[in-house]
Design a protein around this motif. Structure first.
Motif, PDB file in Angstrom:
ATOM      1  N   HIS A 139      -6.357   7.410  -6.638  1.00  0.00           N
ATOM      2  CA  HIS A 139      -6.105   5.982  -6.817  1.00  0.00           C
ATOM      3  C   HIS A 139      -7.389   5.360  -7.323  1.00  0.00           C
ATOM      4  O   HIS A 139      -8.456   5.614  -6.758  1.00  0.00           O
ATOM      5  N   VAL A 197      -9.164   1.675  -7.831  1.00  0.00           N
ATOM      6  CA  VAL A 197      -9.092   0.232  -7.627  1.00  0.00           C
ATOM      7  C   VAL A 197     -10.300  -0.378  -8.335  1.00  0.00           C
ATOM      8  O   VAL A 197     -11.446  -0.070  -7.992  1.00  0.00           O
ATOM      9  N   ASN A 214      -9.492  -6.122  -9.264  1.00  0.00           N
ATOM     10  CA  ASN A 214      -8.485  -6.372  -8.247  1.00  0.00           C
ATOM     11  C   ASN A 214      -7.126  -5.753  -8.575  1.00  0.00           C
ATOM     12  O   ASN A 214      -6.135  -6.043  -7.924  1.00  0.00           O
ATOM     13  N   GLU A 215      -7.089  -4.898  -9.601  1.00  0.00           N
ATOM     14  CA  GLU A 215      -5.862  -4.165  -9.890  1.00  0.00           C
ATOM     15  C   GLU A 215      -6.120  -2.679  -9.648  1.00  0.00           C
ATOM     16  O   GLU A 215      -7.269  -2.236  -9.604  1.00  0.00           O
ATOM     17  N   SER A 216      -5.042  -1.926  -9.497  1.00  0.00           N
ATOM     18  CA  SER A 216      -5.222  -0.505  -9.239  1.00  0.00           C
ATOM     19  C   SER A 216      -4.271   0.327 -10.080  1.00  0.00           C
ATOM     20  O   SER A 216      -3.300  -0.183 -10.637  1.00  0.00           O
ATOM     21  N   TYR A 230      -2.540   4.511 -10.184  1.00  0.00           N
ATOM     22  CA  TYR A 230      -2.353   5.777  -9.474  1.00  0.00           C
ATOM     23  C   TYR A 230      -2.270   6.923 -10.474  1.00  0.00           C
ATOM     24  O   TYR A 230      -1.558   6.840 -11.471  1.00  0.00           O
ATOM     25  N   GLU A 267      -6.566  -7.362  -0.698  1.00  0.00           N
ATOM     26  CA  GLU A 267      -6.823  -6.015  -0.190  1.00  0.00           C
ATOM     27  C   GLU A 267      -5.888  -4.996  -0.832  1.00  0.00           C
ATOM     28  O   GLU A 267      -4.711  -5.290  -1.050  1.00  0.00           O
ATOM     29  N   HIS A 268      -6.465  -3.818  -1.126  1.00  0.00           N
ATOM     30  CA  HIS A 268      -5.654  -2.660  -1.468  1.00  0.00           C
ATOM     31  C   HIS A 268      -5.732  -1.693  -0.298  1.00  0.00           C
ATOM     32  O   HIS A 268      -6.821  -1.415   0.183  1.00  0.00           O
ATOM     33  N   TRP A 269      -4.603  -1.176   0.120  1.00  0.00           N
ATOM     34  CA  TRP A 269      -4.600  -0.139   1.151  1.00  0.00           C
ATOM     35  C   TRP A 269      -4.099   1.158   0.535  1.00  0.00           C
ATOM     36  O   TRP A 269      -2.999   1.209  -0.026  1.00  0.00           O
ATOM     37  N   SER A 293      -0.045   3.606  -2.033  1.00  0.00           N
ATOM     38  CA  SER A 293      -0.881   2.437  -1.797  1.00  0.00           C
ATOM     39  C   SER A 293      -0.055   1.165  -1.828  1.00  0.00           C
ATOM     40  O   SER A 293       1.082   1.150  -2.295  1.00  0.00           O
ATOM     41  N   TYR A 339      -0.615  -3.312  -2.279  1.00  0.00           N
ATOM     42  CA  TYR A 339      -1.535  -4.389  -2.635  1.00  0.00           C
ATOM     43  C   TYR A 339      -1.184  -5.641  -1.847  1.00  0.00           C
ATOM     44  O   TYR A 339      -0.009  -6.022  -1.772  1.00  0.00           O
ATOM     45  N   GLU A 362      -9.277   0.878   2.841  1.00  0.00           N
ATOM     46  CA  GLU A 362      -9.023  -0.509   2.454  1.00  0.00           C
ATOM     47  C   GLU A 362     -10.088  -0.927   1.448  1.00  0.00           C
ATOM     48  O   GLU A 362     -11.285  -0.804   1.729  1.00  0.00           O
TER      49      GLU A 362
END
Lengths: 470, 470
Positions: free
Chosen positions: A402, A404, A424-426, A428, B401-403, B426, B428, B449
């Motif tokens: 992942h 981020v 602030n985006e991710s 995979y 937060e990203h988990w 994950s 968001y 996190e």
């Protein structure tokens, strides 16, 4: 015409854990903002030497050298890469061959990249004397006036004066590092000097002496230069040929055998910043003799050097200690044992501890990464990509990732897709997918990579395409 | 009927940086697998005392105590929580009032949670003597036979023998920590003993003496017990009343004033594990006197204690040092200065360094978290949620937060949605969304996190609902 040649091949294990094979001391700013590598280059420039420098260093450090040159705006250097370390004679030979192709009358000023010299005017004076000796066909070295019975340096014994050159002498002999009583005798005698490792000679003189005295080095390095490959601005020596050169210091291979060796006594402060004790000596101290750097708190401490790269370090009721705290290693030593740190590094290496040679932060041509945590089935990394750079197109067999983005903007290739991923985006990246990370922007890209999988080694990588040709 | 009462209120700053206010020494396993808190409880059990123990400790440590009890399968303890620290007299009073409600003839064995005692049989023998004294209405304490001129302990002077009780004496007086020459005199005299801090007395005797000699403590603690609140298995003392109790040790408040004080000399090894020097003494050593723990490498070291929680620590050419390496702090001290560590902690606290009192790993009723990296606009945490637990329903105003789940399975509430997030998936959580994290499974949940935003303080949290009533 005088060409500065910077010898930057050292590994600096006595300054562990800050200096390590992957990022050795000449690239570490321990005393000032500039690194010893940068200071060595700037010193030549300050003395009015305008010729483009030649740098001889390790292939492993090529991107560090390029980055450190960029930082001090030196754009005209030639970086000659050693595929393996072969000591000073071979490194100097490579630079001499490279220069001789253009102009073998040029005078080369060979300088190790890790010496501390503060008196530029005095250096300029002996440099012009050594230059005169070099003009007359000598291989001149600076003999540094010893100021204490140092057992960590080699010594040079001065011979008869050189006819017609001011302050220059034949060399009677080279002496290995002495024990303490011998060192005292040498310092008191007055005819002995510290061996600075700097040499000044015409390219053709150095090469002809090398040919006569160490033909094995001459032949193999000549071959390595002839079959060099130029790539991304580096000149890379041919590995097969260079590997066959004997690994001998120039002192043994040439200087102590040739009748053309000359020593120019120099009476200014010079120091091989080779151990933590030397760093302590060169750092400003408080009234109790302590020198500190970083987040350090002292209570009733005397004559200590304490350096912390990050975490809080407290020191109570001790004296004459060296305490170095880095992200992944802590070193505590008595000042008198500062030279022994290298034995500890050798032991850590032997027992398979990567901290001996590798840093947490790993530099790459595109930026760096560091591991934040590594456990059985997951690892978290911080990845920093410089503006305009990109990682290789790659895939992994045992881990998914992942990403981020926490700063800047990334362009991510994922199989057939191309995605723009902003702060602030991710995104995979499933196991097995072909992917690439790129920073097309004008500001650095920072992202957090969370890896998960059964095997998380760096060697689980298939590189399909790489602009840095790794 | 004898009730063990564990006094677990200490903060242990002299064992910094392992012991900190947020997780003090009685909960740290420095010598063996069990913590001093656990060993103190198990010791009473090993002596055949079957009554349920009473534990008096800080509200801040309630979940640590509960977890450590669970680990050693003690299910019948009553945990009495102090809302503020008020020293030993008030803590003991609280336990005595609690017990007196049931049976004021019961004998209480008060034990600090941080002493080291290895000879159980010898302890059992003096315990039965002290019990006889307690049966006769005395407040008995163990006087430990001094084995060296220790300046870190208080001393007790033995008075005339107690009629009818074997090996028991009136107390002539209590002595503060002596200087070294005074300590030597005390040890040689033979009538002086170390003050162990353990007391054995009937609940009603202790309370009646307290009422007579320290009525302020008696009244306020009685009120604090009467207005206690019971919650999640804890008995919490009333804060307003308890805060008004004077903060005095039981030695000053009761023992040195009452005519019912008795001392039972004890001739076994006893140690207040209060400083790193004591930890060094109690840890097995190599031939050169070094004791190490963790990833430690020594070369030519003598009489050192070196403890590393993770990173490699190397030690060369030194003697008599204490070196403690934790994730966020390194402490180096001479063994003779081990007691001074608390001054350093006070200084760090005063200068606003959270390392003085807080750990990187922060324990919560649902598990723990630790910060892996914190920079200007982002922070990465590892979060561990125990099976069956859940965090509060919350929102943040300044961060998203990203988990990323790297172990176990999470149930995530995000505004109106409920999501199941498995390993390698994950989720968001945009800024301002109402969210909750829950581990409904049978195995621990681990997630990474990644926070991003302009402000990342722990106080940017609005708790909307919390099963732990925080």
């Amino acid at each position: 015409m005088m060409i500065p040649v910077i010898l930057s091949g050292g590994s600096g294990t006595r300054l562990w854990p800050v200096s390590r094979k992957s990022y050795p001391k000449q690239f570490c700013a321990l005393l000032r903002e500039e690194t010893p590598f940068q200071e060595t280059l700037l010193r030549a420039r300050s003395l009015g030497i305008k010729a483009s420098p030649i740098i001889v260093g390790s292939w492993e450090h090529r991107f560090i050298m390029a980055e450190q040159l960029r930082q001090v705006d030196i754009e005209d250097a030639t970086i000659l890469l050693e595929p393996v370390a072969r000591n000073s004679a071979a490194a100097m030979a490579a630079a001499a061959f490279l220069q001789a192709d253009q102009d073998d009358e040029a005078i080369l000023w060979f300088m190790p990249a890790d010496a501390e010299i503060s008196d530029l005017a005095a250096l300029g004076e002996v440099l012009s004397q050594a230059r005169q000796a070099a003009e007359k066909g000598f291989i001149a070295t600076f003999g540094m006036q010893p100021t204490r019975p140092e057992t960590g340096y080699g010594y040079i014994e001065q011979g008869p004066a050189l006819a017609g050159v001011e302050n220059s002498f034949h060399i009677a002999r080279f002496l290995e590092k002495p024990d303490e009583s011998e060192a005292k005798r040498l310092v008191n005698d007055g005819r002995y000097f510290w061996n600075s490792g700097m040499y000044i000679a015409k390219a053709k003189v150095f090469l002809s002496e090398l040919k006569a005295l160490a033909p094995d080095i001459y032949d193999n390095v000549q071959k390595a230069i002839r079959h060099n490959s130029r790539d991304l601005g580096f000149v890379q020596l041919d590995k097969e040929a260079f590997s066959q050169s004997p690994s001998i210091s120039v002192d043994y291979a040439v200087a102590e055998k040739t009748r053309r060796a000359a020593v120019v006594p120099a009476r200014f402060n010079w120091m091989d910043v080779g151990s933590w004790d030397a760093v302590w000596e060169l750092t400003p101290k408080d009234e109790a003799g302590n020198a500190v750097r970083g987040n350090v708190f002292l209570d009733n401490a005397r004559n200590c050097y304490v350096h912390s790269d990050g975490v809080v370090a407290t020191v109570t009721g001790v004296s004459d200690l060296i305490i170095i705290v880095t992200q992944d290693a802590v070193m505590v030593s008595h000042r008198d044992s500062a030279q022994d740190v290298r034995h500890m590094v050798a032991r850590l290496k032997k027992e398979g501890h990567s901290e001996a040679e590798q840093h947490v932060r790993v530099y790459r041509p595109w930026g760096f990464y560091e591991s934040l945590i590594k456990k059985e089935r997951f690892q978290v990394k911080r990845i920093y990509v410089s503006p305009g750079e990109q990682l290789s197109l790659q895939k992994h067999f045992h881990r998914a990732e992942h990403w981020v983005v926490v700063g800047g903007t990334a362009v991510v290739t994922r199989d057939q897709e191309q995605l723009i991923v902003q702060e602030n985006e991710s995104v995979y990246l499933p196991l097995g997918c072909v992917h690439r990370l790129e920073n097309p922007g004008r500001i650095p890209l920072t992202l957090i990579e969370v890896q998960s999988g059964a095997y998380l080694g760096e060697d689980d990588i298939i590189r399909l395409d790489d602009i840095y040709q790794r």
